[in-house]
Write a protein that holds these residues in place. Structure first.
Motif, PDB file in Angstrom:
ATOM      1  N   GLU A  13       0.807  -1.217   0.000  1.00 47.40           N
ATOM      2  CA  GLU A  13       0.000   0.000   0.000  1.00 47.40           C
ATOM      3  C   GLU A  13       0.848   1.279   0.000  1.00 47.40           C
ATOM      4  O   GLU A  13       0.322   2.365  -0.200  1.00 47.40           O
ATOM      5  N   ASN A  15       4.136   3.694  -1.449  1.00 47.95           N
ATOM      6  CA  ASN A  15       4.815   3.924  -2.725  1.00 47.95           C
ATOM      7  C   ASN A  15       6.228   3.333  -2.667  1.00 47.95           C
ATOM      8  O   ASN A  15       6.740   3.014  -1.594  1.00 47.95           O
ATOM      9  N   GLN A  16       6.858   3.212  -3.823  1.00 51.68           N
ATOM     10  CA  GLN A  16       8.154   2.535  -3.928  1.00 51.68           C
ATOM     11  C   GLN A  16       9.235   3.205  -3.082  1.00 51.68           C
ATOM     12  O   GLN A  16      10.031   2.527  -2.433  1.00 51.68           O
ATOM     13  N   THR A  17       9.258   4.526  -3.037  1.00 54.07           N
ATOM     14  CA  THR A  17      10.265   5.243  -2.254  1.00 54.07           C
ATOM     15  C   THR A  17      10.126   4.925  -0.769  1.00 54.07           C
ATOM     16  O   THR A  17      11.112   4.649  -0.079  1.00 54.07           O
ATOM     17  N   THR A  18       8.892   4.919  -0.263  1.00 55.25           N
ATOM     18  CA  THR A  18       8.645   4.619   1.144  1.00 55.25           C
ATOM     19  C   THR A  18       8.988   3.170   1.448  1.00 55.25           C
ATOM     20  O   THR A  18       9.593   2.866   2.479  1.00 55.25           O
TER      21      THR A  18
END
Length: 166
Positions: A13, A15-18
Motif C-alpha cells: 500500500e 509507494n516505492q520510495t517509502t
C-alpha cells in the motif's frame, strides 16, 4: 520505521520510495524450512478428524496449484519474495538455537535476553524418519510434481537433505 505503518497496513500500500526506505531501516530475517517438512506439518495439522492418506493430501495440494494452495503448503518463495527483498539473515529450521543466538549478538540485543527453548534440533530425526515413511507413499509422478512445485524453494535455499531435491 517512524510511525508510517499502521498495524494492518500492507507493504504494497506504500509507494516505492517509502517501501525502499522502510526495508532499508529494518533488519530483515527469514526463517525457512525444508518444503517437504512444511508439507508434512500441513498434513498433520489438517488431520483434525479426517483420515486421508498423505498421498491424497499431496494430490490435493498439487491439484490446487501454487496460486490456490493453502498458506501452509505454498512455496516459500511465493510468500517471502527472496528475489525482491534482500534479507539480512536466513535462518533454517534445525539450527535455530545456534542461529538465533548469533542474530541476537549481531543486532546488539542484551546477551542475557531470555530465549524460548528451541526443540527443532531434537525433532529433526523424527521428521527425517517421518519424511522417509510418507515419501514412500507417493507415486513417482507425485514425487516429480512436488519437486517441480517447490523448485523455487529448492533453488533459492540450501536444503541438503531434502527428499525433494533428489
Amino acid at each position: 520505521y517512524p510511525r508510517q505503518r499502521a498495524p494492518q497496513t500492507q507493504l504494497s500500500e506504500f509507494n516505492q520510495t517509502t517501501i525502499e526506505a522502510m526495508m532499508g531501516s529494518y533488519t530483515k530475517v527469514l526463517f525457512v524450512r525444508d518444503p517437504f517438512q512444511r508439507l508434512i506439518s500441513a498434513y498433520m495439522q489438517s488431520m483434525g478428524g479426517r483420515h486421508r492418506s498423505f498421498s491424497t493430501f499431496v494430490q490435493g495440494v498439487l491439484d490446487r496449484g501454487q496460486h490456490k494452495a493453502r498458506l501452509e503448503a505454498k512455496p516459500l518463495v511465493s510468500l517471502c519474495q527472496p528475489c525482491l527483498i534482500q534479507y539480512d539473515y536466513v535462518m533454517m529450521f534445525g539450527f535455530l538455537r545456534q542461529e538465533v543466538g548469533h542474530l541476537i549478538r549481531r543486532v546488539g540485543l542484551p546477551k542475557d535476553i531470555h530465549l524460548p527453548e528451541f526443540r527443532d534440533t531434537q525433532v529433526q530425526w523424527t521428521y527425517m524418519w517421518l519424511s522417509e515413511q510418507l515419501f514412500g507413499e507417493l507415486s513417482l509422478q507425485q514425487k516429480k510434481q512436488l519437486s517441480h512445485f517447490y523448485r523455487g524453494d529448492l533453488s533459492a535455499f540450501h536444503f541438503p537433505n531434502s527428499l525433494l531435491s533428489e
